[in-house]
Design a protein around this motif. Sequence first.
Motif, mmCIF file in Angstrom:
data_model
loop_
_atom_site.group_PDB
_atom_site.id
_atom_site.type_symbol
_atom_site.label_atom_id
_atom_site.label_comp_id
_atom_site.label_asym_id
_atom_site.label_seq_id
_atom_site.Cartn_x
_atom_site.Cartn_y
_atom_site.Cartn_z
ATOM 1 N N PRO A 251 53.597 35.981 35.627
ATOM 2 C CA PRO A 251 54.618 35.548 36.562
ATOM 3 C C PRO A 251 54.067 34.397 37.474
ATOM 4 O O PRO A 251 55.131 33.883 38.109
ATOM 5 C CB PRO A 251 54.729 36.838 37.416
ATOM 6 C CG PRO A 251 53.603 37.457 37.324
ATOM 7 C CD PRO A 251 52.932 37.154 36.127
ATOM 8 N N GLY A 252 52.872 33.856 37.273
ATOM 9 C CA GLY A 252 52.556 32.866 38.262
ATOM 10 C C GLY A 252 52.479 33.440 39.637
ATOM 11 O O GLY A 252 51.913 34.578 39.754
ATOM 12 N N TYR B 186 51.610 35.621 44.527
ATOM 13 C CA TYR B 186 52.257 35.372 45.767
ATOM 14 C C TYR B 186 51.704 36.190 46.766
ATOM 15 O O TYR B 186 51.764 35.845 48.070
ATOM 16 C CB TYR B 186 53.761 35.719 45.534
ATOM 17 C CG TYR B 186 54.603 35.137 46.860
ATOM 18 C CD1 TYR B 186 54.855 33.845 46.800
ATOM 19 C CD2 TYR B 186 55.382 36.273 47.496
ATOM 20 C CE1 TYR B 186 55.852 33.381 47.898
ATOM 21 C CE2 TYR B 186 56.251 35.747 48.557
ATOM 22 C CZ TYR B 186 56.382 34.449 48.780
ATOM 23 O OH TYR B 186 57.051 34.208 49.887
ATOM 24 N N TRP B 187 51.487 37.601 46.671
ATOM 25 C CA TRP B 187 50.817 38.399 47.794
ATOM 26 C C TRP B 187 49.952 39.415 47.102
ATOM 27 O O TRP B 187 49.817 39.375 45.848
ATOM 28 C CB TRP B 187 51.865 39.167 48.518
ATOM 29 C CG TRP B 187 52.728 39.958 47.788
ATOM 30 C CD1 TRP B 187 52.438 41.295 46.940
ATOM 31 C CD2 TRP B 187 54.189 40.464 47.717
ATOM 32 N NE1 TRP B 187 53.400 41.856 46.494
ATOM 33 C CE2 TRP B 187 54.558 41.205 46.937
ATOM 34 C CE3 TRP B 187 55.279 39.604 48.464
ATOM 35 C CZ2 TRP B 187 55.804 41.850 46.821
ATOM 36 C CZ3 TRP B 187 56.448 39.775 48.457
ATOM 37 C CH2 TRP B 187 56.779 41.013 47.466
ATOM 38 N N GLY C 218 44.608 45.501 40.721
ATOM 39 C CA GLY C 218 44.679 44.434 40.027
ATOM 40 C C GLY C 218 45.313 43.279 40.833
ATOM 41 O O GLY C 218 44.958 43.007 41.908
ATOM 42 N N VAL C 219 46.031 42.661 40.114
ATOM 43 C CA VAL C 219 46.769 41.210 40.781
ATOM 44 C C VAL C 219 48.249 41.218 40.501
ATOM 45 O O VAL C 219 48.681 40.154 41.133
ATOM 46 C CB VAL C 219 46.068 40.244 40.065
ATOM 47 C CG1 VAL C 219 44.553 40.008 40.177
ATOM 48 C CG2 VAL C 219 46.293 40.097 38.634
ATOM 49 N N ARG C 220 48.968 42.037 40.174
ATOM 50 C CA ARG C 220 50.303 42.177 39.991
ATOM 51 C C ARG C 220 50.906 43.437 40.686
ATOM 52 O O ARG C 220 50.358 44.277 40.904
ATOM 53 C CB ARG C 220 50.788 41.961 38.677
ATOM 54 C CG ARG C 220 50.419 40.607 37.893
ATOM 55 C CD ARG C 220 50.592 40.618 36.316
ATOM 56 N NE ARG C 220 49.956 39.447 35.773
ATOM 57 C CZ ARG C 220 50.249 39.032 34.349
ATOM 58 N NH1 ARG C 220 50.963 39.837 33.837
ATOM 59 N NH2 ARG C 220 49.633 38.213 33.856
ATOM 60 N N ALA D 198 48.614 38.405 52.500
ATOM 61 C CA ALA D 198 47.239 38.551 52.519
ATOM 62 C C ALA D 198 46.931 39.925 52.791
ATOM 63 O O ALA D 198 45.820 40.262 51.958
ATOM 64 C CB ALA D 198 46.514 37.605 53.682
ATOM 65 N N ASP D 199 47.447 40.696 53.290
ATOM 66 C CA ASP D 199 47.054 42.081 53.603
ATOM 67 C C ASP D 199 48.522 43.050 53.537
ATOM 68 O O ASP D 199 49.159 43.094 54.384
ATOM 69 C CB ASP D 199 46.273 42.189 54.742
ATOM 70 C CG ASP D 199 45.985 43.864 55.302
ATOM 71 O OD1 ASP D 199 46.093 44.417 54.434
ATOM 72 O OD2 ASP D 199 45.461 44.061 56.195
#
Length: 210
Positions: free
Chosen positions: A33-34, A62-63, A68-70, A135-136
């Motif tokens: 998704p970038g 984006y956040w 993970g990262v998604r 960021a949090d």
Amino acid sequence: MRKLIAFLSAAALPCAAHAATIVNGSFEDGVNPGSFTTVNAGQTNITGWDVLAGSVDYIGSYWQASDGVRSVDLSGNSIGTLGQTITGLTVGQSYAVTFDVSRNPDGGVTPRTGTFTAGGQTFQFAYSDASSNRADMKWATVSYSFTASDTSALISFSADASGGCCYGPAIDNVRIAAVPEPASWAMMLGGFTMLGLATRRRNRTAITFA
């Protein structure tokens, strides 16, 4: 001792037998998704999941994700619903679906609410930490139990109008586990007690004096 160990193994079998799983519960698999990508009803960008109504935002960098990262914002360009059909259920067995929830911090009021549906049973969830930010995200964990009426069940997550359009509740790290029946817990606890007593007795009889 062998009989006791066999008893404990048998007591654990009912839990192991209900091997339902969530596919891609942390949304890590799918079209990259970038920063984020809006996914509309009928599109299958997120492996294992279907957008059943409206649209969702498939979040990448984006956040901050929970696992993970998604993750997913349940409101894309419109209020959305995301779901998948889980299999391997046992009729009459209770299952707990646990997931992490936050909110799109770019706008909308708090608390941010949405609905979770499993096997035709609907629950409302809410997220009220207004201090979360990209960021949090200050993810919170919630869990809901349902009883299987079939060997498969549709689970789904929906935004509502609490965040307007388009600042939805966010979800990540979805997982499922069978809820042990009280009788099974009692059997296992009793068995572990017996095992402890048997071990102590065996250790005592092993002591010899010269």
